[in-house]
Design a protein around this motif. Structure first.
Motif, short mmCIF file in Angstrom:
data_model
loop_
_atom_site.label_atom_id
_atom_site.label_comp_id
_atom_site.label_asym_id
_atom_site.label_seq_id
_atom_site.Cartn_x
_atom_site.Cartn_y
_atom_site.Cartn_z
N ARG A 24 -0.80 -5.01 -22.37
CA ARG A 24 -2.05 -5.35 -22.97
C ARG A 24 -3.15 -4.60 -23.03
N GLY A 25 -2.86 -3.11 -22.48
CA GLY A 25 -3.88 -2.12 -22.53
C GLY A 25 -4.79 -1.86 -21.01
N ILE A 26 -4.24 -2.49 -20.08
CA ILE A 26 -5.20 -2.62 -19.19
C ILE A 26 -4.33 -1.52 -18.07
N LYS A 27 -5.41 -0.72 -17.73
CA LYS A 27 -4.86 0.51 -16.71
C LYS A 27 -5.03 -0.20 -15.15
N VAL A 28 -3.99 0.36 -14.45
CA VAL A 28 -4.11 0.00 -13.17
C VAL A 28 -4.50 0.75 -11.96
N GLY A 29 -5.52 0.51 -11.25
CA GLY A 29 -5.95 1.33 -10.15
C GLY A 29 -5.84 0.59 -8.62
N SER A 30 -6.06 1.21 -7.59
CA SER A 30 -5.84 0.68 -6.31
C SER A 30 -6.81 1.13 -5.28
N THR A 31 -7.32 0.62 -4.47
CA THR A 31 -8.15 0.81 -3.32
C THR A 31 -7.47 0.26 -2.03
N THR A 32 -7.75 0.74 -0.80
CA THR A 32 -7.13 0.29 0.27
C THR A 32 -8.05 0.50 1.66
N GLY A 33 -7.87 -0.13 2.96
CA GLY A 33 -8.35 0.34 3.86
C GLY A 33 -7.22 1.43 4.78
N TYR A 34 -6.26 1.64 4.12
CA TYR A 34 -5.38 2.67 4.67
C TYR A 34 -5.86 4.07 4.52
N THR A 35 -5.45 5.22 5.54
CA THR A 35 -5.95 6.45 5.42
C THR A 35 -5.09 7.08 4.49
N ARG A 36 -5.13 8.16 3.76
CA ARG A 36 -4.38 8.99 2.76
C ARG A 36 -2.89 9.01 3.31
N SER A 37 -2.72 9.53 4.55
CA SER A 37 -1.35 9.51 4.92
C SER A 37 -0.51 8.55 5.01
N MET A 38 -1.34 7.30 5.54
CA MET A 38 -0.64 5.89 5.46
C MET A 38 -0.55 5.51 3.99
N LEU A 39 -1.21 5.67 3.15
CA LEU A 39 -0.90 5.20 1.72
C LEU A 39 0.00 6.18 1.01
N ASP A 40 0.05 7.12 1.37
CA ASP A 40 1.22 7.92 0.75
C ASP A 40 2.77 7.41 1.19
N VAL A 41 2.82 6.92 2.08
CA VAL A 41 4.05 6.44 2.54
C VAL A 41 4.28 4.95 1.59
N ILE A 42 3.11 4.34 1.70
CA ILE A 42 3.18 2.92 0.85
C ILE A 42 3.57 3.41 -0.54
N LEU A 43 3.00 4.38 -0.99
CA LEU A 43 3.12 4.68 -2.55
C LEU A 43 4.53 4.82 -2.68
N ARG A 44 5.06 5.73 -1.84
CA ARG A 44 6.43 6.10 -1.93
C ARG A 44 7.39 4.92 -2.01
N LEU A 45 7.34 3.99 -1.09
CA LEU A 45 8.21 2.82 -0.91
C LEU A 45 7.84 1.91 -2.09
N ALA A 46 6.81 1.89 -2.48
CA ALA A 46 6.38 0.82 -3.51
C ALA A 46 7.02 1.30 -5.02
N ALA A 47 6.91 2.71 -4.92
CA ALA A 47 7.51 3.20 -6.40
C ALA A 47 8.96 2.92 -6.50
N GLU A 48 9.69 3.14 -5.39
CA GLU A 48 11.11 2.70 -5.15
C GLU A 48 11.45 1.36 -5.74
N GLN A 49 10.16 0.57 -5.52
CA GLN A 49 10.47 -0.95 -5.75
C GLN A 49 10.03 -1.33 -6.96
N GLY A 50 9.61 -0.37 -7.78
CA GLY A 50 8.95 -0.50 -9.06
C GLY A 50 7.60 -0.84 -9.42
N TYR A 51 6.92 -0.53 -8.32
CA TYR A 51 5.35 -0.71 -8.54
C TYR A 51 4.68 0.65 -8.34
#
Length: 271
Positions: A120-147
């Motif tokens: 429907r044309g909505i872009k998806v961003g994100s914010t967090t309380g995690y540091t960059r090194s922590m979020l990089d771990v989550i980003l990799r794991l989430a991408a493997e699960q389709g997000y």
């Protein structure tokens, strides 16, 4: 200037308790472990009270709280200091990185919902309380699960975390979305809502999967229907009290809330 009357253009989602880690378990367990390691056990309530802010700030808020501060003095022999904050944070980081692998399952319905938002044309961003090194771990794991969001900003990227609105502004810039009234922030804590309000965007609070209830999907399902209803109602009340424009149970329910926000925009409302 003419007020905006178009559709929602971007949804900026939180991570733990909103898109991954049902119940926001990982940071609580590690915070409790870090403080217990100094002889100052903290309750789950104390660990959750300021959830959503940058983790160094979170540790500071816990440490300087009256109860924990007094326990710290008894256990360590002096009043807590900024050096203690830095020391606790240094302990926290490797333990949190290790724990994230265990508690980073994408919450049911998130990947499919995000796919529909993009249609429907909505872009998806994100914010967090995690540091960059922590979020990089989550980003990799989430991408493997389709997000995989289109943009993922951390406090490290902008010089400060919530409740400052800077991560939302950075999302808007990187996603190339304007005006701010066309953006919706979705998160499970009061500080998520404050972040959105300070940025001048719409806000949606997430009740069931997040910090307000603080249970894994399995533990929540094991509650009686009456207990589930009571806890959900309490979480909704807290998010509404934080001035969320809409409150949902999970990200999978956000499309109805987005429709309601678009209707409010068409009627001339602003966040």
């Amino acid at each position: 200037m003419r007020s905006y009357s178009g559709p929602v253009k971007a949804a900026i989602l939180d991570w733990a308790g909103t898109t991954v880690d049902h119940g926001s378990i990982a940071p609580v367990r590690v915070l409790q472990q870090v403080f217990a390691g100094r002889g100052v056990p903290i309750s789950e309530e104390e660990a959750r009270r300021d959830m959503g802010v940058l983790k160094r700030d979170h540790i500071r808020k816990i440490l300087f709280g009256p109860n924990v501060s007094a326990q710290w003095h008894d256990a360590v022999g002096h009043e807590p200091t900024e050096a203690d904050v830095e020391s606790l944070f240094a302990n926290f980081v490797p333990l949190q990185l290790e724990c994230l692998v265990k508690y980073s399952a994408v919450i049911d319905g998130v990947a499919a919902t995000v796919a529909r938002l993009r249609k429907r044309g909505i872009k998806v961003g994100s914010t967090t309380g995690y540091t960059r090194s922590m979020l990089d771990v989550i980003l990799r794991l989430a991408a493997e699960q389709g997000y995989q969001p289109d943009c993922a900003i951390t406090p490290d990227d902008v010089g400060g975390g919530r409740p400052h609105p800077w991560m939302i502004f950075a999302n808007a810039i990187r996603l190339q979305v304007e005006p701010l009234e066309a953006i919706v922030k979705i998160g499970d804590t009061a500080v998520d809502i404050e972040e959105g309000l300070r940025a001048g965007v719409w806000t949606i609070g997430v009740a069931r999967t997040g910090n307000m209830i603080g249970l894994s999907a399995e533990d929540f399902a094991a509650l009686s229907p009456a207990e589930q209803a009571m806890r959900l109602e309490n979480a909704r009340i807290q998010l509404s009290a934080a001035s969320a424009h809409e409150v949902i149970d999970a990200v999978a329910d956000c499309e109805v809330a987005l429709d309601a926000i678009e209707a409010r925009i068409r009627h001339g409302e602003r966040p």
